[in-house]
Design an enzyme around this catalytic site. Sequence first.
Site, PDB file in Angstrom:
ATOM      1  N   GLY A 299       0.821  -1.218   0.000  1.00 48.56           N
ATOM      2  CA  GLY A 299       0.000   0.000   0.000  1.00 48.56           C
ATOM      3  C   GLY A 299       0.846   1.254   0.000  1.00 48.56           C
TER       4      GLY A 299
ATOM      5  CG  ASN B 253       0.151   1.034   4.835  1.00 51.79           C
ATOM      6  OD1 ASN B 253      -0.335   1.721   5.732  1.00 51.79           O
ATOM      7  ND2 ASN B 253       0.008   1.343   3.545  1.00 51.79           N
TER       8      ASN B 253
ATOM      9  CB  SER C 176      -7.156   0.769  12.765  1.00 50.39           C
ATOM     10  OG  SER C 176      -8.126   1.764  13.013  1.00 50.39           O
TER      11      SER C 176
ATOM     12  CE1 TYR D 122     -10.047  -0.112   8.179  1.00 41.56           C
ATOM     13  CE2 TYR D 122     -10.591   0.713  10.372  1.00 41.56           C
ATOM     14  CZ  TYR D 122      -9.735   0.667   9.282  1.00 41.56           C
ATOM     15  OH  TYR D 122      -8.558   1.386   9.306  1.00 41.56           O
TER      16      TYR D 122
ATOM     17  CB  ALA E  83     -14.192  -8.077  12.407  1.00 39.88           C
TER      18      ALA E  83
HETATM   19  N1  LIG Z   1      -6.462   6.956   7.325  1.00 36.96           N
HETATM   20  C1  LIG Z   1      -6.805   6.608   8.562  1.00 36.96           C
HETATM   21  O1  LIG Z   1      -7.507   7.345   9.280  1.00 36.96           O
HETATM   22  C2  LIG Z   1      -6.325   5.301   9.122  1.00 36.96           C
HETATM   23  C3  LIG Z   1      -6.447   5.113  10.500  1.00 36.96           C
HETATM   24  C4  LIG Z   1      -6.019   3.912  11.047  1.00 36.96           C
HETATM   25  C5  LIG Z   1      -5.492   2.932  10.239  1.00 36.96           C
HETATM   26  N2  LIG Z   1      -5.396   3.142   8.891  1.00 36.96           N
HETATM   27  C6  LIG Z   1      -4.845   2.057   8.083  1.00 36.96           C
HETATM   28  O2  LIG Z   1      -3.704   2.519   7.407  1.00 36.96           O
HETATM   29  C7  LIG Z   1      -3.492   1.743   6.232  1.00 36.96           C
HETATM   30  C8  LIG Z   1      -3.230   2.680   5.067  1.00 36.96           C
HETATM   31  O3  LIG Z   1      -4.395   3.462   4.857  1.00 36.96           O
HETATM   32  P1  LIG Z   1      -4.363   4.935   4.255  1.00 36.96           P
HETATM   33  O4  LIG Z   1      -5.232   5.747   5.132  1.00 36.96           O
HETATM   34  O5  LIG Z   1      -2.992   5.363   3.961  1.00 36.96           O
HETATM   35  O6  LIG Z   1      -5.204   4.670   2.915  1.00 36.96           O
HETATM   36  P2  LIG Z   1      -4.957   5.045   1.396  1.00 36.96           P
HETATM   37  O7  LIG Z   1      -4.432   6.423   1.273  1.00 36.96           O
HETATM   38  O8  LIG Z   1      -6.225   4.696   0.686  1.00 36.96           O
HETATM   39  O9  LIG Z   1      -3.799   4.032   0.955  1.00 36.96           O
HETATM   40  C9  LIG Z   1      -4.072   2.670   0.841  1.00 36.96           C
HETATM   41  C10 LIG Z   1      -2.963   2.022   0.021  1.00 36.96           C
HETATM   42  O10 LIG Z   1      -3.259   0.612  -0.088  1.00 36.96           O
HETATM   43  C11 LIG Z   1      -3.266   0.238  -1.476  1.00 36.96           C
HETATM   44  N3  LIG Z   1      -4.192  -0.862  -1.710  1.00 36.96           N
HETATM   45  C12 LIG Z   1      -5.537  -0.865  -1.558  1.00 36.96           C
HETATM   46  N4  LIG Z   1      -6.048  -2.044  -1.949  1.00 36.96           N
HETATM   47  C13 LIG Z   1      -4.997  -2.811  -2.346  1.00 36.96           C
HETATM   48  C14 LIG Z   1      -4.888  -4.122  -2.872  1.00 36.96           C
HETATM   49  N5  LIG Z   1      -5.968  -4.915  -3.060  1.00 36.96           N
HETATM   50  N6  LIG Z   1      -3.650  -4.584  -3.191  1.00 36.96           N
HETATM   51  C15 LIG Z   1      -2.552  -3.803  -3.016  1.00 36.96           C
HETATM   52  N7  LIG Z   1      -2.598  -2.555  -2.521  1.00 36.96           N
HETATM   53  C16 LIG Z   1      -3.816  -2.060  -2.193  1.00 36.96           C
HETATM   54  C17 LIG Z   1      -3.685   1.523  -2.194  1.00 36.96           C
HETATM   55  O11 LIG Z   1      -3.295   1.541  -3.559  1.00 36.96           O
HETATM   56  P3  LIG Z   1      -4.231   1.019  -4.771  1.00 36.96           P
HETATM   57  O12 LIG Z   1      -5.625   1.496  -4.503  1.00 36.96           O
HETATM   58  O13 LIG Z   1      -3.593   1.617  -5.976  1.00 36.96           O
HETATM   59  O14 LIG Z   1      -4.111  -0.468  -4.739  1.00 36.96           O
HETATM   60  C18 LIG Z   1      -2.899   2.568  -1.403  1.00 36.96           C
HETATM   61  O15 LIG Z   1      -1.568   2.621  -1.863  1.00 36.96           O
HETATM   62  C19 LIG Z   1      -4.742   0.876   6.077  1.00 36.96           C
HETATM   63  O16 LIG Z   1      -4.482  -0.426   6.546  1.00 36.96           O
HETATM   64  C20 LIG Z   1      -5.750   1.562   6.986  1.00 36.96           C
HETATM   65  O17 LIG Z   1      -6.735   0.680   7.461  1.00 36.96           O
HETATM   66  C21 LIG Z   1      -5.796   4.298   8.323  1.00 36.96           C
END
Ligand SMILES: NC(=O)c1ccc[n+]([C@@H]2O[C@H](COP(=O)([O-])OP(=O)(O)OC[C@H]3O[C@@H](n4cnc5c(N)ncnc54)[C@H](OP(=O)(O)O)[C@@H]3O)[C@@H](O)[C@H]2O)c1
Length: 242
Positions: A15, A92, A145, A158, A160
């Site tokens: 990611g 991630n 998270s 999510y 879970a």
């Molecule tokens: N933002 C928040 O508030 C928050 C809070 C707590 C935890 N998190 C966690 O942090 C992590 C990153 O989230 P983020 O907020 O940075 O989200 P984001 O900006 O949407 O980034 C997600 C990344 O994962 C990739 N991805 C999604 N589906 C994929 C797949 N099937 N195969 C390979 N890559 C995939 C996306 O690229 P593509 O779509 O191009 O594949 C993107 O590079 C996640 O696990 C999320 O649950 C986020």
Amino acid sequence: MTATNNKRRAALVTGAGRGIGRAIAIMLAEEGYDVALTARGADELSQTAHECEAHGVRALALPADITDPAQLGRVVETCVREFRGLNVLVSNAGSFHWGAADTADPDDWDHLVDLNLKASMRVTRLALPHLLAAEDGAAVLFIASMAGRVAFGMNAAYVASKHGVVGFAGSVFKDVRERGVKVCAICPGLVETSITHDIGADHAKMIQPEDIAEAARYVLRSPSRVCPTEILLQPQRAPWAK
Ligand SMILES: NC(=O)c1ccc[n+]([C@@H]2O[C@H](COP(=O)([O-])OP(=O)(O)OC[C@H]3O[C@@H](n4cnc5c(N)ncnc54)[C@H](OP(=O)(O)O)[C@@H]3O)[C@@H](O)[C@H]2O)c1
């Protein structure tokens, strides 16, 4: 675990195209790690790879859908072959859907569990033999998270999946701690990324992706005698408060 020029170290970040994964990839490049980057979108990945290369390291952009075990396997194999090993895995990649438990589409639940939990478990299983073979220590960082520690409504799958990630991380630590591998579940509250773009909370109060990268840096820089196994990061001011 800081990389030096005479001894190359390598990291794999899932990611890594945008958001938290991109920020962690750049931090790793600053720390001197060669980085293998995966996500589905090739353009975003190339952009992150260029930003990492600006720090003088090698960066491999390896587009893949990591919910497909065959594609995920090729990513790990290419990374290990090109870098001749692996020191750090950052699991991630993740996604998020709103939905009440009584009306949610079970296919959406499957997708969240496949990506957030099962792909995280699979990439760990694939990476661990290489991490365990690394000299001078290794690490697995899970971006879980706050939803992995407490339950929120309208988020059942999510919550879970992220509780699963936190439990998995804790168990993996018990399996590998004696062999020098750090394992940490980083549990953020709201971070300003594409996931939180349209949720109606105050962006100015959200954590920034670079703040999560600093938590990851802290784990990697910790002395070999200590492992921060969970890090909870809350926004200082509540983004939902009016
Ligand atoms: N933002 C928040 O508030 C928050 C809070 C707590 C935890 N998190 C966690 O942090 C992590 C990153 O989230 P983020 O907020 O940075 O989200 P984001 O900006 O949407 O980034 C997600 C990344 O994962 C990739 N991805 C999604 N589906 C994929 C797949 N099937 N195969 C390979 N890559 C995939 C996306 O690229 P593509 O779509 O191009 O594949 C993107 O590079 C996640 O696990 C999320 O649950 C986020």
